[in-house]
Scaffold this motif. Structure first.
Motif, PDB file in Angstrom:
ATOM      1  N   UNK A 103       9.605  36.061  16.569  1.00 38.50           N
ATOM      2  CA  UNK A 103      10.631  35.838  17.577  1.00 38.50           C
ATOM      3  C   UNK A 103      10.804  34.346  17.776  1.00 38.50           C
ATOM      4  N   UNK A 104      12.024  33.899  17.643  1.00 41.99           N
ATOM      5  CA  UNK A 104      12.321  32.504  17.859  1.00 41.99           C
ATOM      6  C   UNK A 104      12.742  32.327  19.318  1.00 41.99           C
ATOM      7  N   UNK A 105      12.262  31.296  19.967  1.00 41.65           N
ATOM      8  CA  UNK A 105      12.650  31.041  21.348  1.00 41.65           C
ATOM      9  C   UNK A 105      11.706  31.696  22.351  1.00 41.65           C
ATOM     10  N   UNK A 106      12.103  31.645  23.589  1.00 43.33           N
ATOM     11  CA  UNK A 106      11.275  32.166  24.668  1.00 43.33           C
ATOM     12  C   UNK A 106      11.378  33.685  24.778  1.00 43.33           C
ATOM     13  N   UNK A 107      10.297  34.275  25.223  1.00 48.65           N
ATOM     14  CA  UNK A 107      10.301  35.708  25.478  1.00 48.65           C
ATOM     15  C   UNK A 107      10.981  35.963  26.813  1.00 48.65           C
ATOM     16  N   UNK A 108      11.785  36.995  26.875  1.00 45.00           N
ATOM     17  CA  UNK A 108      12.472  37.334  28.119  1.00 45.00           C
ATOM     18  C   UNK A 108      11.599  38.200  29.017  1.00 45.00           C
ATOM     19  N   UNK A 109      10.400  38.463  28.588  1.00 47.64           N
ATOM     20  CA  UNK A 109       9.512  39.334  29.320  1.00 47.64           C
ATOM     21  C   UNK A 109       8.845  38.591  30.478  1.00 47.64           C
ATOM     22  N   UNK A 110       8.810  39.217  31.648  1.00 44.22           N
ATOM     23  CA  UNK A 110       8.134  38.641  32.807  1.00 44.22           C
ATOM     24  C   UNK A 110       6.655  38.982  32.677  1.00 44.22           C
ATOM     25  N   UNK A 111       5.832  37.947  32.557  1.00 45.82           N
ATOM     26  CA  UNK A 111       4.399  38.183  32.354  1.00 45.82           C
ATOM     27  C   UNK A 111       3.597  38.079  33.641  1.00 45.82           C
ATOM     28  N   UNK A 112       4.081  37.286  34.599  1.00 45.44           N
ATOM     29  CA  UNK A 112       3.371  37.122  35.866  1.00 45.44           C
ATOM     30  C   UNK A 112       4.293  37.586  36.996  1.00 45.44           C
TER      31      UNK A 112
END
Length: 101
Positions: free
Chosen positions: A57-66
């Motif tokens: 995956x290029x770029x930032x993950x759209x997943x909220x981790x915190x």
């Protein structure tokens, strides 16, 4: 994002270069630039394979981790969220596209 070249194409192109064909000739034959061929040859010399990267995956993950950090962000920016919901324009004017001016 563009799809990676197929493994079959990579295999044919790399084998052609390894069998003595020039990079320019192979790139013209397969309709591609020389750069992918150079990368595949480098991958071949380093690892013995030239398969495309999997699960990359290029770029930032759209997943909220915190979740807690996200909640704090929403609370800190609640007025901006409310303004968007209520149709406020970015210059402070009330804007509603369904009402007449």
């Amino acid at each position: 994002m563009a799809r990676p070249y197929s493994y079959d194409l990579r295999q044919k192109a790399v084998e052609a270069v390894l069998n003595g064909a020039k990079l320019v000739e192979v790139s013209e034959l397969f309709g591609m630039s020389r750069r992918p061929l150079q990368r595949w040859l480098k991958m071949w010399s380093e690892s013995g394979d030239y398969r495309p990267k999997q699960n990359y995956q290029k770029g930032h993950s759209a997943k909220i981790t915190d979740l807690e950090e996200f909640r704090q962000f929403v609370e800190a920016n609640q007025s901006r969220v409310d303004a968007k919901r209520n149709g406020s324009h970015s210059r402070g004017k009330s804007y509603n596209r369904w009402s007449s001016p």
